[in-house]
Write a protein that holds these residues in place. Structure first.
Motif, PDB file in Angstrom:
ATOM      1  N   ALA A  80       0.808  -1.215   0.000  1.00  0.00           N
ATOM      2  CA  ALA A  80       0.000   0.000   0.000  1.00  0.00           C
ATOM      3  C   ALA A  80       0.844   1.269   0.000  1.00  0.00           C
ATOM      4  O   ALA A  80       1.967   1.305   0.529  1.00  0.00           O
ATOM      5  N   THR A  81       0.276   2.279  -0.612  1.00  0.00           N
ATOM      6  CA  THR A  81       0.805   3.635  -0.527  1.00  0.00           C
ATOM      7  C   THR A  81      -0.294   4.523   0.038  1.00  0.00           C
ATOM      8  O   THR A  81      -1.482   4.165   0.004  1.00  0.00           O
ATOM      9  N   LEU A  82       0.091   5.690   0.561  1.00  0.00           N
ATOM     10  CA  LEU A  82      -0.863   6.608   1.175  1.00  0.00           C
ATOM     11  C   LEU A  82      -1.047   7.843   0.295  1.00  0.00           C
ATOM     12  O   LEU A  82      -0.083   8.374  -0.256  1.00  0.00           O
ATOM     13  N   ARG A  83      -2.289   8.276   0.183  1.00  0.00           N
ATOM     14  CA  ARG A  83      -2.595   9.486  -0.577  1.00  0.00           C
ATOM     15  C   ARG A  83      -3.435  10.428   0.281  1.00  0.00           C
ATOM     16  O   ARG A  83      -4.359   9.990   0.966  1.00  0.00           O
ATOM     17  N   GLY A  84      -3.093  11.701   0.214  1.00  0.00           N
ATOM     18  CA  GLY A  84      -3.841  12.703   0.956  1.00  0.00           C
ATOM     19  C   GLY A  84      -4.807  13.451   0.071  1.00  0.00           C
ATOM     20  O   GLY A  84      -4.583  13.592  -1.136  1.00  0.00           O
ATOM     21  N   GLY A  85      -5.894  13.918   0.658  1.00  0.00           N
ATOM     22  CA  GLY A  85      -6.914  14.628  -0.097  1.00  0.00           C
ATOM     23  C   GLY A  85      -6.857  16.125   0.105  1.00  0.00           C
ATOM     24  O   GLY A  85      -5.796  16.692   0.401  1.00  0.00           O
ATOM     25  N   LYS A  86      -8.004  16.751  -0.039  1.00  0.00           N
ATOM     26  CA  LYS A  86      -8.092  18.199   0.148  1.00  0.00           C
ATOM     27  C   LYS A  86      -7.818  18.527   1.612  1.00  0.00           C
ATOM     28  O   LYS A  86      -8.312  17.848   2.522  1.00  0.00           O
ATOM     29  N   ALA A  87      -7.014  19.562   1.830  1.00  0.00           N
ATOM     30  CA  ALA A  87      -6.635  19.939   3.193  1.00  0.00           C
ATOM     31  C   ALA A  87      -7.349  21.223   3.596  1.00  0.00           C
ATOM     32  O   ALA A  87      -7.560  22.122   2.781  1.00  0.00           O
ATOM     33  N   PHE A  88      -7.697  21.292   4.883  1.00  0.00           N
ATOM     34  CA  PHE A  88      -8.378  22.467   5.418  1.00  0.00           C
ATOM     35  C   PHE A  88      -7.549  23.049   6.561  1.00  0.00           C
ATOM     36  O   PHE A  88      -7.079  22.306   7.429  1.00  0.00           O
ATOM     37  N   ASN A  89      -7.375  24.358   6.531  1.00  0.00           N
ATOM     38  CA  ASN A  89      -6.615  25.023   7.583  1.00  0.00           C
ATOM     39  C   ASN A  89      -7.280  24.816   8.936  1.00  0.00           C
ATOM     40  O   ASN A  89      -8.509  24.898   9.059  1.00  0.00           O
ATOM     41  N   ALA A  90      -6.472  24.553   9.948  1.00  0.00           N
ATOM     42  CA  ALA A  90      -6.949  24.375  11.313  1.00  0.00           C
ATOM     43  C   ALA A  90      -6.278  25.394  12.216  1.00  0.00           C
ATOM     44  O   ALA A  90      -5.247  25.978  11.862  1.00  0.00           O
ATOM     45  N   SER A  91      -6.857  25.625  13.376  1.00  0.00           N
ATOM     46  CA  SER A  91      -6.319  26.614  14.314  1.00  0.00           C
ATOM     47  C   SER A  91      -4.950  26.181  14.823  1.00  0.00           C
ATOM     48  O   SER A  91      -4.759  25.026  15.229  1.00  0.00           O
ATOM     49  N   LEU A  92      -4.003  27.112  14.791  1.00  0.00           N
ATOM     50  CA  LEU A  92      -2.662  26.825  15.279  1.00  0.00           C
ATOM     51  C   LEU A  92      -2.682  26.685  16.794  1.00  0.00           C
ATOM     52  O   LEU A  92      -3.485  27.317  17.488  1.00  0.00           O
ATOM     53  N   GLN A  93      -1.773  25.867  17.300  1.00  0.00           N
ATOM     54  CA  GLN A  93      -1.679  25.651  18.738  1.00  0.00           C
ATOM     55  C   GLN A  93      -0.245  25.878  19.203  1.00  0.00           C
ATOM     56  O   GLN A  93       0.705  25.788  18.417  1.00  0.00           O
ATOM     57  N   ASN A  94      -0.107  26.182  20.472  1.00  0.00           N
ATOM     58  CA  ASN A  94       1.216  26.394  21.064  1.00  0.00           C
ATOM     59  C   ASN A  94       1.364  25.435  22.239  1.00  0.00           C
ATOM     60  O   ASN A  94       0.644  25.535  23.221  1.00  0.00           O
ATOM     61  N   THR A  95       2.270  24.482  22.119  1.00  0.00           N
ATOM     62  CA  THR A  95       2.445  23.476  23.160  1.00  0.00           C
ATOM     63  C   THR A  95       3.790  23.650  23.843  1.00  0.00           C
ATOM     64  O   THR A  95       4.757  24.133  23.240  1.00  0.00           O
ATOM     65  N   GLU A  96       3.847  23.264  25.108  1.00  0.00           N
ATOM     66  CA  GLU A  96       5.107  23.358  25.855  1.00  0.00           C
ATOM     67  C   GLU A  96       6.154  22.414  25.275  1.00  0.00           C
ATOM     68  O   GLU A  96       7.342  22.726  25.236  1.00  0.00           O
ATOM     69  N   LYS A  97       5.699  21.249  24.801  1.00  0.00           N
ATOM     70  CA  LYS A  97       6.633  20.237  24.321  1.00  0.00           C
ATOM     71  C   LYS A  97       7.254  20.622  22.985  1.00  0.00           C
ATOM     72  O   LYS A  97       8.467  20.522  22.798  1.00  0.00           O
ATOM     73  N   ASN A  98       6.418  21.060  22.028  1.00  0.00           N
ATOM     74  CA  ASN A  98       6.904  21.293  20.669  1.00  0.00           C
ATOM     75  C   ASN A  98       6.986  22.761  20.279  1.00  0.00           C
ATOM     76  O   ASN A  98       7.537  23.092  19.240  1.00  0.00           O
ATOM     77  N   GLY A  99       6.417  23.643  21.088  1.00  0.00           N
ATOM     78  CA  GLY A  99       6.476  25.055  20.782  1.00  0.00           C
ATOM     79  C   GLY A  99       5.373  25.517  19.844  1.00  0.00           C
ATOM     80  O   GLY A  99       4.374  24.828  19.649  1.00  0.00           O
ATOM     81  N   GLN A 100       5.587  26.659  19.234  1.00  0.00           N
ATOM     82  CA  GLN A 100       4.573  27.284  18.396  1.00  0.00           C
ATOM     83  C   GLN A 100       4.472  26.612  17.028  1.00  0.00           C
ATOM     84  O   GLN A 100       5.462  26.327  16.376  1.00  0.00           O
ATOM     85  N   GLU A 101       3.219  26.388  16.606  1.00  0.00           N
ATOM     86  CA  GLU A 101       2.980  25.834  15.274  1.00  0.00           C
ATOM     87  C   GLU A 101       2.961  26.967  14.244  1.00  0.00           C
ATOM     88  O   GLU A 101       2.536  28.089  14.538  1.00  0.00           O
ATOM     89  N   ILE A 102       3.416  26.671  13.054  1.00  0.00           N
ATOM     90  CA  ILE A 102       3.362  27.645  11.964  1.00  0.00           C
ATOM     91  C   ILE A 102       2.389  27.180  10.874  1.00  0.00           C
ATOM     92  O   ILE A 102       2.049  27.959   9.972  1.00  0.00           O
ATOM     93  N   ALA A 103       1.959  25.939  10.930  1.00  0.00           N
ATOM     94  CA  ALA A 103       0.976  25.419   9.981  1.00  0.00           C
ATOM     95  C   ALA A 103       0.272  24.219  10.602  1.00  0.00           C
ATOM     96  O   ALA A 103       0.901  23.409  11.280  1.00  0.00           O
ATOM     97  N   ARG A 104      -1.038  24.127  10.350  1.00  0.00           N
ATOM     98  CA  ARG A 104      -1.822  22.962  10.792  1.00  0.00           C
ATOM     99  C   ARG A 104      -2.970  22.778   9.805  1.00  0.00           C
ATOM    100  O   ARG A 104      -3.734  23.710   9.577  1.00  0.00           O
ATOM    101  N   VAL A 105      -3.065  21.590   9.244  1.00  0.00           N
ATOM    102  CA  VAL A 105      -4.144  21.287   8.300  1.00  0.00           C
ATOM    103  C   VAL A 105      -4.774  19.952   8.657  1.00  0.00           C
ATOM    104  O   VAL A 105      -4.114  19.071   9.218  1.00  0.00           O
ATOM    105  N   THR A 106      -6.057  19.822   8.334  1.00  0.00           N
ATOM    106  CA  THR A 106      -6.779  18.564   8.523  1.00  0.00           C
ATOM    107  C   THR A 106      -7.103  18.003   7.146  1.00  0.00           C
ATOM    108  O   THR A 106      -7.591  18.722   6.283  1.00  0.00           O
ATOM    109  N   MET A 107      -6.836  16.720   6.963  1.00  0.00           N
ATOM    110  CA  MET A 107      -7.080  16.124   5.650  1.00  0.00           C
ATOM    111  C   MET A 107      -7.347  14.634   5.765  1.00  0.00           C
ATOM    112  O   MET A 107      -6.902  13.975   6.710  1.00  0.00           O
TER     113      MET A 107
END
Length: 225
Positions: free
Chosen positions: A145-172
Motif C-alpha cells: 500500500a501507498t498513502l494518498r492525501g486529499g483536500k486539506a483544510f486550515n486548522a487553528s494553530l496551537q502552542n504546546t510546551e513540548k513542541n512550541g509554536q505551530e506555523i501550519a496545521r491542516v486537517t485532511m
C-alpha cells in the motif's frame, strides 16, 4: 457569692421551650391538634427535598457540560451518500451511524478555509511512519500500500510546551491504495481516515501528524483514487 437563679442559668432553653409550646398551640388552634404531626412531617420532607435537590442540580449541570463537549468533539469524515443510500434500501446500519450522519448533515462546511500548503504523499507517509513506527511500516508493506492525501483544510494553530509554536496545521483525509490502485480505505488501526498535519516553528521543513482537531467533509475525489 450569690447563687444564680434557675432562669438565668437556663434562660436560652426556657425561651426556646416557650416558643415551641406557643407554636404548637397556634398550630393546634389553626389546623386542629390531630393534624399537627402530618404538617410537621410535610415540613421535614420539604426541607430534606431541598437539601437533596442541590446535588442533583449540580449533577445535571455537569452532565450537560459533558454532553456539550462530546457533541462538539471532531468526527471523522463520513461517506454520507453511501449511508443515506443504505438507509433507503433498508440495509443494516451499525449503531451510532444515524446519529453521526445527522450531526454531520447539520454542519456548514462552506466557511472552511482550504489550505494551499499541505504535505505531499511522501511527507504523509514519513509523518505516519515517524509516529506509529514499525506497526505502520509492516501494515503498508503487507498490503503493498501507498498513502494518498486529499483536500486539506486550515486548522487553528496551537502552542504546546513540548513542541512550541505551530506555523501550519491542516486537517485532511488519508486513504491507502494497493499496487493495483484498489482503495483500502484506512486498512486498520493505527491507520485512520483523517489526521491533522503540523509544522513547528522549531522545525519548519517537517510535517508531523497528530489527531484531528476539526470535522471535515468526506473527500469523494480522493476516495475514487
Amino acid at each position: 457569692m450569690k447563687n444564680t437563679s434557675f432562669f438565668k442559668r437556663h434562660q436560652k432553653a426556657v425561651i426556646s421551650f416557650t416558643v415551641i409550646v406557643t407554636l404548637f398551640l397556634a398550630l393546634g388552634y389553626y389546623y386542629g391538634f390531630q393534624h399537627i404531626p402530618h404538617h410537621l412531617q410535610e415540613l421535614w420532607q420539604s426541607s430534606a427535598s431541598k437539601q437533596e435537590a442541590q446535588p442533583a442540580m449540580d449533577a445535571s449541570v455537569a452532565t450537560a457540560e459533558a454532553t456539550t463537549e462530546v457533541s462538539s468533539a471532531p468526527e471523522f469524515p463520513l461517506d454520507t451518500l453511501m449511508w443515506i443510500e443504505a438507509i433507503k434500501k433498508g440495509e443494516y446500519i451499525p449503531d451510532g451511524v444515524k446519529e453521526e450522519l445527522a450531526n454531520i448533515r447539520k454542519m456548514d462546511f462552506s466557511k472552511m478555509s482550504v489550505a494551499t500548503e499541505k504535505p505531499n504523499n511522501q511527507e504523509i507517509k514519513q509523518a505516519i511512519i515517524q509516529r506509529f513506527g514499525e506497526e505502520a511500516i509492516h501494515l503498508l508493506k503487507d498490503n503493498n500500500a501507498t498513502l494518498r492525501g486529499g483536500k486539506a483544510f486550515n486548522a487553528s494553530l496551537q502552542n504546546t510546551e513540548k513542541n512550541g509554536q505551530e506555523i501550519a496545521r491542516v486537517t485532511m483525509m488519508v486513504i491507502a491504495f494497493n499496487d493495483k490502485n484498489v482503495n483500502l480505505l484506512n486498512i486498520q488501526q493505527p491507520m485512520l481516515p483523517a489526521y491533522d498535519f503540523v509544522k513547528f516553528e522549531s522545525d519548519p521543513d517537517t510535517w508531523y501528524v497528530t489527531d484531528i482537531s476539526q470535522t471535515i467533509p468526506y473527500d469523494y475525489k480522493l476516495n475514487k483514487g
